[in-house]
Design an enzyme around this catalytic site. Sequence first.
Site, PDB file in Angstrom:
ATOM      1  N   ASP A   1       0.855  -1.186   0.000  1.00  0.00           N
ATOM      2  CA  ASP A   1       0.000   0.000   0.000  1.00  0.00           C
ATOM      3  C   ASP A   1       0.889   1.234   0.000  1.00  0.00           C
ATOM      4  OD1 ASP A   1      -2.794   1.128   0.277  1.00  0.00           O
ATOM      5  OD2 ASP A   1      -1.828   2.088   1.983  1.00  0.00           O
TER       6      ASP A   1
ATOM      7  N   ASP B   1      -3.228  -0.416   6.411  1.00  0.00           N
ATOM      8  CA  ASP B   1      -4.029  -0.857   5.270  1.00  0.00           C
ATOM      9  C   ASP B   1      -3.488  -2.164   4.691  1.00  0.00           C
ATOM     10  OD1 ASP B   1      -5.652   1.299   5.612  1.00  0.00           O
ATOM     11  OD2 ASP B   1      -4.919   2.439   3.899  1.00  0.00           O
TER      12      ASP B   1
ATOM     13  N   GLU C   1       0.799   5.756   0.471  1.00  0.00           N
ATOM     14  CA  GLU C   1       0.114   7.020   0.731  1.00  0.00           C
ATOM     15  C   GLU C   1       0.807   8.078  -0.119  1.00  0.00           C
ATOM     16  OE1 GLU C   1      -2.615   7.031   2.339  1.00  0.00           O
ATOM     17  OE2 GLU C   1      -2.416   5.016   3.203  1.00  0.00           O
TER      18      GLU C   1
ATOM     19  N   HIS D   1      -5.829   4.484   6.597  1.00  0.00           N
ATOM     20  CA  HIS D   1      -5.131   5.363   5.649  1.00  0.00           C
ATOM     21  C   HIS D   1      -3.687   5.617   6.067  1.00  0.00           C
ATOM     22  CE1 HIS D   1      -8.871   5.874   3.572  1.00  0.00           C
ATOM     23  NE2 HIS D   1      -9.448   6.406   4.627  1.00  0.00           N
TER      24      HIS D   1
END
Length: 314
Positions: A120, A277, A122, A272
């Site tokens: 994942d 995640d 960000e 998040h």
Amino acid sequence: MSLAAFCSGNFHQLRHGLGSGCNIKLLKFHGGLIPGKVCDARRCNLRSLTTRVEVKNQRSETSKSHSINLNLHGGTVGSFEKINSNKSEQHEFKSIQCYNLQEKLSNNKIDRPATILVFDIETTGFSRENERIIEFALRDLLGGKNSTFQTLINPEKVVSNAYIHGINTYMVNRPDVPRFKELVPILLQYVRSRQMAGKPVVWVAHNGRRFDVPFFIKEFQRCSAEIPSDWLFVDTLPLARQLVNPDGSKLGSSSLKALREHYDIPLVGPAHRAMQDVTTLCYVLQRITFDLKLTVPEMMDRAFRASDITKVSS
């Protein structure tokens, strides 16, 4: 892709000091408080924090350590713990597999078709052309020692969407947080250390085809680096859209949050953030592949390559 600082120390020394096989251990901090994992003071306003990166050469069994100071400018630190040091967590994730992961037995040994990495990211925004990755995390579903990799990334620009993930400009725009071009050789070496000889690496992300993978590819392109040809990518979003409720109706939403609630998976840490995640998606992937009776080879049949994304965007 929870993350904290994958701090460079003297990053160039660290990079050149890596052997052909390495263990990477990191210390992390979170920008928020996690129940049960807070430090002694319920909210610790620290002006500085020392973290250590250890790189251990498996061949020589010697280790090198680099210590640095992170000036957090009075930021709040919620937890401070060593990655991969939680043995119970390692054992727990050993049990997380895709449906029928153990495809074949050869000479009483499991023949696994691929290394599966759930990941994942960000970012500073939604445009892969103009925005940058600021946090990255992955977990090898095989589990065991050093099965996670996570880091903050210096985007060399202002972070204007901290309200989404809690990562602000001061956390990442600093010389002790690696830029993506400094991270690439470390990441490549880590993945090689997890990869089984002659088998591909399958990267799994939720909404990966439209978001995570294009961002990932764009960052590699900025560094004039190539995605290895034996890396495949699987997006769990189309799989989730095949799920149904007990009454046969379609799920109202296929978001990661909705899937977590559908499967009654507890949220550990703030949503998040990359590692939180990743953890959620590991459990979701296990449940999805079970419900759809989807084997790893069948999942790999739905995989795409980095070149498929670049062809569409070119």
